[in-house]
Design an enzyme around this catalytic site. Structure first.
Site, short mmCIF file in Angstrom:
data_model
loop_
_atom_site.label_atom_id
_atom_site.label_comp_id
_atom_site.label_asym_id
_atom_site.label_seq_id
_atom_site.Cartn_x
_atom_site.Cartn_y
_atom_site.Cartn_z
N TYR A 17 0.84 -1.20 0.00
CA TYR A 17 0.00 0.00 0.00
C TYR A 17 0.88 1.25 0.00
CZ TYR A 17 -3.27 3.57 1.50
OH TYR A 17 -3.99 4.73 1.57
N GLU A 39 -11.75 5.46 4.08
CA GLU A 39 -11.21 6.36 5.11
C GLU A 39 -12.25 6.61 6.19
OE1 GLU A 39 -8.19 7.14 5.59
OE2 GLU A 39 -7.21 6.93 3.65
N TRP A 47 -5.58 1.97 10.06
CA TRP A 47 -5.75 1.79 8.62
C TRP A 47 -5.55 0.34 8.21
CZ3 TRP A 47 -8.31 3.27 4.78
CH2 TRP A 47 -7.94 2.99 3.47
#
Length: 188
Positions: A17, A39, A47
């Protein structure tokens, strides 16, 4: 060994990522919608928690096609809330539907969501020059403005911190720290 931003763990999904997505400018409306939803799902969580479930989210929300998601009825919302592959928070799941509706209104007004959202950074990435991760702010004046405007348009889970994380993930800002091997990416 490559030096990466301090927030990156040794988990391969996080490394990928960081290396291939985070901070890279995104302009595809569906991808921008997906990132806004993910998000928002992250609020109060890490995350990596969401990243590990991203494929499940894509399946649960019809690959984040806002045209499909905006029409979810109560039965579909309840079905989605039973999906163990996502975070089953009622407000967050409902926000994806609400945000799809708001997203389509913005798209109608501006032609594309991309044209709307990138105006908060003047249409090009902000190239920050942070020494270390601790220097990176949780929000900025731009993310506060974005948050206020998104909320005014009916979006949910779009506070200033979420908006700043969104700006980072979609490449609206490049917050790779100076020690990261990707710091110079996009700097010409």
């Amino acid at each position: 060994m490559k030096k990466r931003c301090d927030w990156t763990t040794s988990d391969q999904i996080y490394i990928d990522y960081h290396d291939y997505e985070w901070g890279k400018p995104k302009h595809d409306d569906q991808e921008l919608f997906e990132m806004l939803c993910l998000e928002g799902a992250q609020a109060g969580l890490s995350w990596i928690t969401i990243l590990k479930r991203r494929e499940n989210y894509r399946k649960a929300f019809d690959n984040f096609d806002p045209e499909v998601v905006q029409g979810y009825d109560e039965e579909k919302i309840q079905e989605t809330l039973q999906d163990e592959g996502i975070i089953r928070n009622k407000l967050k799941v409902r926000s994806v539907v609400t945000n799809a509706q708001a997203f389509l209104k913005v798209k109608e007004e501006f032609g594309t969501f991309d044209a709307y959202i990138w105006k908060f950074v003047g249409g090009k990435p902000v190239l920050n020059e942070w020494e270390k991760h601790a220097d990176v702010p949780a929000s900025t004046d731009e993310s506060v403005k974005m948050s206020k405007d998104l909320k005014k348009r009916g979006f949910k889970f779009v506070g200033p911190t979420i908006c700043y994380a969104y700006m980072q993930s979609t490449g609206m800002v490049n917050d790779h720290t100076k020690e990261c091997f990707l710091y110079h990416a996009g700097r010409g």
